[in-house]
Write a protein that holds these residues in place. Sequence first.
Motif, PDB file in Angstrom:
ATOM      1  N   PHE A  88       0.830  -1.205   0.000  1.00  0.00           N
ATOM      2  CA  PHE A  88       0.000   0.000   0.000  1.00  0.00           C
ATOM      3  C   PHE A  88       0.869   1.260   0.000  1.00  0.00           C
ATOM      4  O   PHE A  88       0.627   2.195  -0.769  1.00  0.00           O
ATOM      5  CB  PHE A  88      -0.929   0.008   1.216  1.00  0.00           C
ATOM      6  CG  PHE A  88      -1.788   1.241   1.302  1.00  0.00           C
ATOM      7  CD1 PHE A  88      -2.925   1.362   0.523  1.00  0.00           C
ATOM      8  CD2 PHE A  88      -1.448   2.287   2.153  1.00  0.00           C
ATOM      9  CE1 PHE A  88      -3.717   2.506   0.586  1.00  0.00           C
ATOM     10  CE2 PHE A  88      -2.230   3.428   2.227  1.00  0.00           C
ATOM     11  CZ  PHE A  88      -3.372   3.535   1.439  1.00  0.00           C
ATOM     12  N   SER A 148      -8.933   3.392   0.183  1.00  0.00           N
ATOM     13  CA  SER A 148      -8.819   2.243   1.079  1.00  0.00           C
ATOM     14  C   SER A 148      -9.896   2.268   2.160  1.00  0.00           C
ATOM     15  O   SER A 148     -10.399   1.217   2.562  1.00  0.00           O
ATOM     16  CB  SER A 148      -7.432   2.181   1.715  1.00  0.00           C
ATOM     17  OG  SER A 148      -7.259   3.236   2.636  1.00  0.00           O
ATOM     18  N   GLU A 162      -7.536  -5.770   2.405  1.00  0.00           N
ATOM     19  CA  GLU A 162      -8.272  -4.504   2.491  1.00  0.00           C
ATOM     20  C   GLU A 162      -8.204  -3.926   3.904  1.00  0.00           C
ATOM     21  O   GLU A 162      -8.038  -2.716   4.078  1.00  0.00           O
ATOM     22  CB  GLU A 162      -9.725  -4.706   2.084  1.00  0.00           C
ATOM     23  CG  GLU A 162      -9.917  -5.014   0.628  1.00  0.00           C
ATOM     24  CD  GLU A 162     -11.326  -5.479   0.283  1.00  0.00           C
ATOM     25  OE1 GLU A 162     -11.711  -5.299  -0.890  1.00  0.00           O
ATOM     26  OE2 GLU A 162     -12.030  -6.018   1.155  1.00  0.00           O
ATOM     27  N   GLU A 174      -4.623  -2.557   4.585  1.00  0.00           N
ATOM     28  CA  GLU A 174      -4.427  -1.299   3.856  1.00  0.00           C
ATOM     29  C   GLU A 174      -5.169  -0.157   4.537  1.00  0.00           C
ATOM     30  O   GLU A 174      -4.633   0.958   4.666  1.00  0.00           O
ATOM     31  CB  GLU A 174      -4.898  -1.448   2.405  1.00  0.00           C
ATOM     32  CG  GLU A 174      -4.022  -2.342   1.572  1.00  0.00           C
ATOM     33  CD  GLU A 174      -4.559  -2.595   0.179  1.00  0.00           C
ATOM     34  OE1 GLU A 174      -3.808  -3.169  -0.624  1.00  0.00           O
ATOM     35  OE2 GLU A 174      -5.712  -2.237  -0.126  1.00  0.00           O
TER      36      GLU A 174
END
Length: 132
Positions: free
Chosen positions: A12, A27, A42, A45
């Motif tokens: 990221f 994000s 996810e 991040e």
Amino acid sequence: ISNFENESAENFLADMSTNGDGLIAVSLEKITDTEARPDITECEEAIVACEIIAAVVGRPAHDLPEDLAEWIGIFLPADSDARKEVLGLNDKAADVIDLLVTDSELRDLWEEGSNFEVWFEAQVDLQKRILG
């Protein structure tokens, strides 16, 4: 426990240094704007995005990477529109942390180990740093 010591965080930060601070909002939206349960990548991040917001607020993590601190100083300087946009994400970031610690694949992963309480408290601290 460090929110920066995982492959998702490293990827990221590399993507953000290439593509810009817009990834911070993206994000967070991946967590809040979906019916699906967030996956581990996810979640990780989004947590790094929250750490960036906390640093911009003026309450960085004790282990904020030096290169990230430099990036923030260069690309999100004081009184810049970009910095103001990131600061405007603090309430959304706090909501994201609530979601991640209550119902996410990342929470499930940490619950399986012996350091769940330490991880949970680290996220509560992050939320406090964001909200000041």
